[in-house]
Scaffold this motif. Structure first.
Motif, PDB file in Angstrom:
ATOM      1  N   PHE A  70       0.858  -1.483  -0.057  1.00 23.10           N
ATOM      2  CA  PHE A  70      -0.071  -0.034   0.136  1.00 23.10           C
ATOM      3  C   PHE A  70       0.919   1.177   0.022  1.00 23.10           C
ATOM      4  CE2 PHE A  70      -2.785  -3.105   2.305  1.00 23.10           C
ATOM      5  CZ  PHE A  70      -3.712  -3.346   1.361  1.00 23.10           C
ATOM      6  N   ARG A 136      -9.220   2.623  -0.003  1.00 22.95           N
ATOM      7  CA  ARG A 136      -8.291   1.858  -1.010  1.00 22.95           C
ATOM      8  C   ARG A 136      -9.010   1.218  -2.159  1.00 22.95           C
ATOM      9  NH1 ARG A 136      -6.066  -3.106   2.905  1.00 22.95           N
ATOM     10  NH2 ARG A 136      -8.434  -3.330   3.833  1.00 22.95           N
ATOM     11  N   ASN A 174      -3.653  -6.195  -4.273  1.00 27.84           N
ATOM     12  CA  ASN A 174      -4.060  -6.871  -3.008  1.00 27.84           C
ATOM     13  C   ASN A 174      -5.599  -7.124  -2.888  1.00 27.84           C
ATOM     14  OD1 ASN A 174      -2.925  -7.147   0.057  1.00 27.84           O
ATOM     15  ND2 ASN A 174      -5.159  -6.385   0.176  1.00 27.84           N
ATOM     16  N   GLU A 175      -5.684  -8.375  -2.766  1.00 23.88           N
ATOM     17  CA  GLU A 175      -7.241  -8.806  -2.670  1.00 23.88           C
ATOM     18  C   GLU A 175      -7.954  -7.996  -3.722  1.00 23.88           C
ATOM     19  OE1 GLU A 175      -8.789  -8.293   1.138  1.00 23.88           O
ATOM     20  OE2 GLU A 175      -7.673 -10.061   1.751  1.00 23.88           O
ATOM     21  N   GLU A 324      -2.010 -13.848   4.641  1.00 26.19           N
ATOM     22  CA  GLU A 324      -2.409 -12.967   5.763  1.00 26.19           C
ATOM     23  C   GLU A 324      -3.279 -13.885   6.707  1.00 26.19           C
ATOM     24  OE1 GLU A 324      -4.471  -9.487   4.555  1.00 26.19           O
ATOM     25  OE2 GLU A 324      -3.044  -8.951   3.143  1.00 26.19           O
ATOM     26  N   TRP A 332     -13.244  -5.998  11.677  1.00 28.68           N
ATOM     27  CA  TRP A 332     -14.228  -5.594  10.677  1.00 28.68           C
ATOM     28  C   TRP A 332     -15.228  -6.639  10.906  1.00 28.68           C
ATOM     29  CZ3 TRP A 332     -14.306 -10.550   8.915  1.00 28.68           C
ATOM     30  CH2 TRP A 332     -13.060 -11.007   8.838  1.00 28.68           C
ATOM     31  N   GLU A 372      -7.259   0.931  10.359  1.00 27.87           N
ATOM     32  CA  GLU A 372      -7.159  -0.272  10.927  1.00 27.87           C
ATOM     33  C   GLU A 372      -6.521  -0.251  12.391  1.00 27.87           C
ATOM     34  OE1 GLU A 372      -5.579  -1.820   7.191  1.00 27.87           O
ATOM     35  OE2 GLU A 372      -7.280  -3.501   7.373  1.00 27.87           O
ATOM     36  N   HIS A 375      -7.296  -3.504  14.475  1.00 26.99           N
ATOM     37  CA  HIS A 375      -7.074  -4.795  14.282  1.00 26.99           C
ATOM     38  C   HIS A 375      -5.829  -5.549  15.096  1.00 26.99           C
ATOM     39  CE1 HIS A 375      -6.344  -7.974  11.590  1.00 26.99           C
ATOM     40  NE2 HIS A 375      -7.218  -7.924  10.971  1.00 26.99           N
TER      41      HIS A 375
HETATM   42  C1  GAL Z   1      -7.216  -8.098   4.519  1.00 29.53           C
HETATM   43  C2  GAL Z   1      -6.305  -6.891   3.742  1.00 29.53           C
HETATM   44  C3  GAL Z   1      -5.348  -6.220   4.598  1.00 29.53           C
HETATM   45  C4  GAL Z   1      -5.812  -5.758   5.914  1.00 29.53           C
HETATM   46  C5  GAL Z   1      -6.642  -7.119   6.626  1.00 29.53           C
HETATM   47  C6  GAL Z   1      -7.391  -6.924   7.960  1.00 29.53           C
HETATM   48  O1  GAL Z   1      -8.557  -8.089   3.776  1.00 29.53           O
HETATM   49  O2  GAL Z   1      -5.725  -7.558   2.658  1.00 29.53           O
HETATM   50  O3  GAL Z   1      -4.633  -5.072   3.945  1.00 29.53           O
HETATM   51  O4  GAL Z   1      -6.771  -4.771   5.625  1.00 29.53           O
HETATM   52  O5  GAL Z   1      -7.887  -7.361   5.647  1.00 29.53           O
HETATM   53  O6  GAL Z   1      -8.148  -7.994   8.453  1.00 29.53           O
END
Ligand code: GAL
Length: 686
Positions: A70, A136, A174-175, A324, A332, A372, A375
């Protein structure tokens, strides 16, 4: 004066270069086969802090960081002005601590100057509004200008780091998720349709557009529809979306391939069962599949999570990465509960057991500001370890210990479950019963089959199937002519094909097959679906697999021939179903085809799984284990290695087939006792 011989000079130069490159190679950290990693964002912290972070990572047995995905605004603060020195320093600093790097290309987060200067690169949402800077994924994946800029950025990275010994691979973007509904993308979609269908007549026929006066007279009349619309159009849009993600990815992938050492893999981080694009389409250009494994609220569900690993493994038919995963909790979910003590470790080993070679935590430490903050992390905002850190240390050291035993091993299964995005979409768009979830349907089969066989592959229906003893296709709704051929070949070759409810109803354009289900396979089955019923109340079923219920859905089957065995029948319900076949099977040469028309309750499904595996000659990989213990075999030159994880609440003892090596404690043993969330890795005794 000695005259310089150019030939000698060239040789000398080559020698010096070889020495330099050998020296550089020599510096590449030696990493274990099982990698523990973390997402690290050095751009968010002063360089003076990096060493402290990397020291703590090293102490935890972390050998990989993923960086950069990022960081576009830091890498290219203004157009064409690239600054990658900081990243170079970060890679070198990590390497000093025995840590290798995966570089993420930063295209999921374009800088503000970019979208301000080129607003056409911002995506248009479904409601016609443009996205904006500040989150993003605000870019338009189909936009040529965006692709040009993203490619230029990726090229700079690849030129700078493509031969860097500390870089082991690349993650593109990313995703992948958000698409765009702007006019230019629509024009691309219309062109895509032209390429696929050739003529409007052909498209009109295949989509039956005479229905509701949908007939198209010009390609530019075809709209974008999502969720509700002509099933042929809906499916085409999703295939276009998938192809466009593939070309979006290729745009960066090519420039990395051109500039990077072949030893550096290229992947992207996918999202499990996410169905925003066809993962098989996108994965074909990658070297390695990877996914982001988050539990969210609650606890690890080994069936669902295990199946997701198997799905990801099936994308390339080999080991994969968990790019990840949550260090305890996320930010979230509806309620961001924390995993229990020991559960993160159990989850890490569960990943490895299903064929992951890397488990990487998101993230190391939260940015002090940004979206975030809540998290889960491994370090607190003060830069010191969270309570979870010692568990991570344990995992890191266990990975190091088990690496020599698990290196080069892979998962092999006798059972395959077929899964297709076309089918999932087709059911999602016309659920017919609001509670009908195609993934849950797959899992209703996967769970008991996994318990019986202790290893299951999840593969697309186009895969080569001849190596499997049993192939199960739950809800394989869309079956093209060539898929039907592949399945029939499999049966003719001696395999056992089980079709689950809602299979083989639709053709390659999401149109109804003119034959009743299972369409092109009905002749081979010698039976068919006479009528389907969406259920509010469960319907009783009875037969070979016990007495139970059909939930959500019931298909009334007919059997036309004395060689067709009725396995299950419906009990008394709506009159139509009463006493009628719910599951039938037929031997075809050395093979067999079975159709299950009921959504079986878990106990009856367990009976079905037992029957399916037994009749197909499928054996449990290790043998009987107590309930709640998951067996995960990986096979290598020295035989099988089993990762055992106890998800039961109480301790469980697993009796091994003989004396084996308990890899994590180095002893030889004939049985292992596992606490709740306990783990053992056992291999043939040395
Ligand atoms: C993923 C994402 C990460 C972060 C993570 C948090 O979906 O690729 O950048 O946001 O979630 O759980």
């Amino acid at each position: 004066m000695t005259r310089i011989n150019l030939g000698h000079l060239a040789i000398l130069l080559l020698f010096v270069l070889a020495v330099i490159s050998a020296a550089a190679q020599a510096q590449a950290p030696q990493t274990p086969a099982l990698l523990l990693g973390t997402a690290w964002y050095p751009e968010q912290w002063p360089e003076s802090r990096w060493d402290a972070d990397l020291t703590l990572m090293q102490q935890a047995g972390i050998h990989m960081v993923r960086v950069g995905e990022f960081a576009w605004s830091r890498m290219e603060p203004s157009e064409g002005q690239y600054d990658l020195d900081w990243l170079d320093h970060a890679l070198a600093a990590a390497a000093k601590h025995g840590i290798v790097t995966v570089i993420g290309t930063p295209s999921a987060a374009p800088p503000a100057w970019l979208t301000q200067k080129y607003p056409e690169t911002l995506r248009t949402k479904e409601d016609g509004r443009k996205d904006q800077h500040g989150n993003r994924q605000q870019f338009n994946w189909a936009n040529p200008k965006y692709r040009e800029l993203a490619r230029a950025m990726a090229e700079q990275l690849a030129k700078r780091f493509g031969h860097n010994p500390y870089v082991v691979g690349w993650q593109i973007d990313n995703e992948y998720a958000e698409v765009s509904f702007d006019a230019e993308t629509k024009a691309q979609f219309q062109q895509w349709l032209k390429n696929r269908y050739g003529t409007l007549d052909n498209l009109n026929t295949r989509w039956t557009t005479s229905y509701w006066s949908e007939t198209y007279f010009d390609w530019n009349q075809v709209p974008i529809q999502v969720g509700y619309g002509n099933p042929g159009l809906l499916l085409s849009w999703m295939r276009f979306v998938s192809d466009t993600w593939r070309s979006y990815q290729k745009n960066q992938l090519e420039v990395i391939r051109t500039n990077a050492d072949p030893r550096q893999f290229i992947t992207t981080n996918m999202m499990g069962w996410f169905d925003g694009y066809d993962h098989y389409t996108v994965a074909q250009d990658l070297d390695l599949a990877a996914w982001d494994d988050y539990v969210g609220q609650g606890h690890l569900d080994p069936v669902r999570n295990g199946a997701t690993h198997d799905l990801t493994r099936g994308l390339k038919g080999k080991h994969f990465w968990v790019m990840e995963t949550q260090p305890g909790g996320v930010n979230w979910a509806a309620i961001n509960t924390w995993l229990d003590k020991g559960e993160v470790r159990a989850m890490a080993w569960h990943d490895i057991g299903h064929g992951a070679d890397t488990v990487s935590y998101w993230q190391w430490r939260s940015a002090l500001n940004g979206q975030e903050q809540y998290h889960g992390t491994l370090l607190g905002p003060d830069g010191t370890p969270d309570p979870l850190y010692p568990e991570i240390v344990q995992i890191g050291h266990e990975f190091e210990k088990a690496s020599p035993v698990l290196a080069g091993t892979s998962v092999k299964s006798e059972v395959a479950i077929l899964h297709s995005y076309d089918s999932r979409w087709a059911i999602q768009w016309q659920k017919h019963n609001k509670n009908y979830d195609p993934v849950n349907e797959i899992l209703s089969y996967y769970g008991p089959l996994r318990a019986e066989a202790q290893s299951v592959d999840v593969v697309p229906p186009t895969a080569s199937l001849s190596g499997y003893k049993l192939v199960v296709a739950p809800g394989l709704n869309v079956v093209s002519e060539s898929i039907a051929q592949n399945l029939m070949q499999y049966v003719k070759g001696g395999g056992h094909l089980v079709l689950g409810q809602r299979s083989a109803m639709k053709d390659d354009d999401n149109g109804l097959w003119p034959q009743r289900q299972p369409g092109p396979l009905a002749d081979m089955l010698g039976g068919r679906v006479e009528q389907y019923y969406a259920l509010v109340d469960a319907v009783p079923v009875d037969g070979k697999w016990g007495k139970g219920e059909s939930l959500l859905w019931a298909e009334l089957l007919s059997a036309n021939g004395s060689d067709i065995e009725v396995l299950m029948r419906y009990g008394k319900s709506n009159g139509w179903l009463d006493g009628q076949p719910a599951a039938i099977t037929r031997k075809v040469g050395k093979g067999r085809i079975t159709y299950i028309g009921a959504w079986l309750d878990p106990t009856t499904m367990a009976g079905a799984a037992k029957w399916m595996t037994e009749i197909s000659g499928v054996k449990a990989a290790l043998g009987p284990v107590p309930e709640g213990v998951e067996v995960n075999p990986r096979y290598g030159a020295k035989g099988a290695v089993y990762v055992l994880v106890n998800f039961a609440k109480d301790p469980q003892t697993v009796t091994l087939p003989g004396a084996m090596q308990d890899v994590l404690n180095g002893r030889t043993t004939k049985a292992v006792t596992l606490a709740h969330y306990g783990v053992a890795v056992v291999a043939a005794a040395k």
